[in-house]
Design a protein around this motif. Structure first.
Motif, PDB file in Angstrom:
ATOM      1  N   GLN A   4      36.457  26.206  37.862  1.00 38.94           N
ATOM      2  CA  GLN A   4      37.725  26.916  37.790  1.00 38.94           C
ATOM      3  C   GLN A   4      37.502  28.381  38.149  1.00 38.94           C
ATOM      4  O   GLN A   4      36.537  29.002  37.700  1.00 38.94           O
ATOM      5  N   ILE A   5      38.397  28.920  38.972  1.00 38.44           N
ATOM      6  CA  ILE A   5      38.315  30.324  39.325  1.00 38.44           C
ATOM      7  C   ILE A   5      39.559  31.033  38.797  1.00 38.44           C
ATOM      8  O   ILE A   5      40.683  30.554  38.966  1.00 38.44           O
ATOM      9  N   GLY A   6      39.342  32.145  38.107  1.00 32.23           N
ATOM     10  CA  GLY A   6      40.445  32.867  37.492  1.00 32.23           C
ATOM     11  C   GLY A   6      40.594  34.266  38.060  1.00 32.23           C
ATOM     12  O   GLY A   6      39.605  34.925  38.393  1.00 32.23           O
ATOM     13  N   PHE A   7      41.823  34.714  38.154  1.00 36.29           N
ATOM     14  CA  PHE A   7      42.142  36.057  38.637  1.00 36.29           C
ATOM     15  C   PHE A   7      42.904  36.801  37.562  1.00 36.29           C
ATOM     16  O   PHE A   7      43.965  36.340  37.118  1.00 36.29           O
ATOM     17  N   ILE A   8      42.392  37.921  37.142  1.00 35.04           N
ATOM     18  CA  ILE A   8      43.144  38.805  36.257  1.00 35.04           C
ATOM     19  C   ILE A   8      43.641  39.955  37.118  1.00 35.04           C
ATOM     20  O   ILE A   8      42.869  40.774  37.597  1.00 35.04           O
ATOM     21  N   GLY A   9      44.936  39.938  37.359  1.00 30.45           N
ATOM     22  CA  GLY A   9      45.549  40.834  38.327  1.00 30.45           C
ATOM     23  C   GLY A   9      45.880  40.066  39.583  1.00 30.45           C
ATOM     24  O   GLY A   9      45.046  39.289  40.077  1.00 30.45           O
ATOM     25  N   CYS A  10      47.103  40.236  40.083  1.00 31.89           N
ATOM     26  CA  CYS A  10      47.537  39.469  41.255  1.00 31.89           C
ATOM     27  C   CYS A  10      48.199  40.360  42.292  1.00 31.89           C
ATOM     28  O   CYS A  10      49.272  40.052  42.802  1.00 31.89           O
ATOM     29  N   GLY A  11      47.555  41.476  42.601  1.00 28.44           N
ATOM     30  CA  GLY A  11      48.056  42.348  43.657  1.00 28.44           C
ATOM     31  C   GLY A  11      47.725  41.790  45.031  1.00 28.44           C
ATOM     32  O   GLY A  11      47.331  40.624  45.173  1.00 28.44           O
TER      33      GLY A  11
END
Length: 270
Positions: A4-11
């Motif tokens: 699983q790959i997670g992104f904190i922030g979606c700019g």
């Protein structure tokens, strides 16, 4: 089991990475989760990419095998305080913010972590990014290779030592701005000679794109490629000579020195 790959922030940069991953089929929608600060961004990202997105950073951290911190440098401390108790023990943690060092990440998490520092650039948005990568000793070879593949899904990537990271903005992170100025100047010169503005931009931009591909794909020295365009007594050598007289190279090098100095200053503030 799928990672699983997670992104904190979606700019924009996070969305460029997500788009590259999905386009390359390196990851599938059900392997990607993201968080954002506003409901508007959460809705846009979930609808555009068909991934799970929400407002809670801790939920992303809890599930991610690879966690990308895609927030501004000054938000890293607060975000890490929020998620450090939720991050998986063996998660690879990546920052894409300028000035955030590996030591800063390790200190903020207050434990041994697998930390990676990446400096991508805005052409990542069109699949032609250039990313510089460095990692701490806890990151295993296979894990580093996966990070490299991740960033190569929307461009190219190079591994460098961390001591060189402050110089990366000058050569690839910030340099698209210099190139845009060059393209604009070329277009202005073309308009001065009577070429319509839109055609001028296209002519200039495609010439710059083609020249860059010549360097990358032929493997020839830029000086040799320049010489190949300059016929004796021709128009091109007149232009090149004028650029030299006007300090073209010196101006670029001075700009890069100023950029690197500022990058080091920003890193020193952390």
């Amino acid at each position: 089991m799928k990672k699983q790959i997670g992104f904190i922030g979606c700019g924009k940069m996070a969305q460029a990475i997500i788009g590259g991953l999905l386009k390359s089929k390196l990851y599938e929608q059900d392997q990607i989760v993201a968080s954002a600060r506003t409901e508007k961004t959460v809705t846009e990202v979930s609808q555009r990419f068909q991934i799970k997105a929400g407002l809670h950073n801790g939920e992303v951290a809890k599930h991610a095998d690879i966690l990308i911190l895609a927030v501004k440098p000054d938000l890293h401390g607060a975000v890490i305080d929020e998620i450090k108790g939720a991050v998986k023990e063996d998660a690879v943690i990546i920052t894409i913010a300028a000035g955030i060092t590996l030591n800063f990440l390790e200190g903020a998490f207050q434990k041994r972590i697998k930390a990676v520092r990446v400096m991508p650039n805005t052409p990542s948005l069109v699949g032609e990014g250039m990313s510089a990568i460095c990692a701490n000793e806890q990151v295993e070879r296979e894990e580093l290779q996966e990070v490299i593949r991740l960033f190569e899904s929307f461009g190219q990537a190079e591994v460098v030592t961390e001591k060189l990271m402050d110089a990366i903005p000058a050569v690839s992170g910030s340099s698209p701005a210099y190139v845009y100025m060059f393209i604009e100047a070329l277009a202005d010169g073309a308009v001065q000679q009577g070429i319509p503005r839109e055609q001028a931009y296209k002519l200039a931009a495609q010439a710059v794109l083609g020249a860059a591909k010549m360097v990358l794909e032929t493997g020839k020295h830029p000086g040799e490629l320049k010489d190949n365009v300059c016929t004796p007594g021709g128009a091109t050598i007149e232009a090149v000579t004028t650029l030299e007289k006007e300090g073209f190279r010196a101006a670029v090098v001075s700009a890069m020195e100023a950029c690197t100095k500022k990058s080091k200053a920003l890193a020193g503030e952390r």
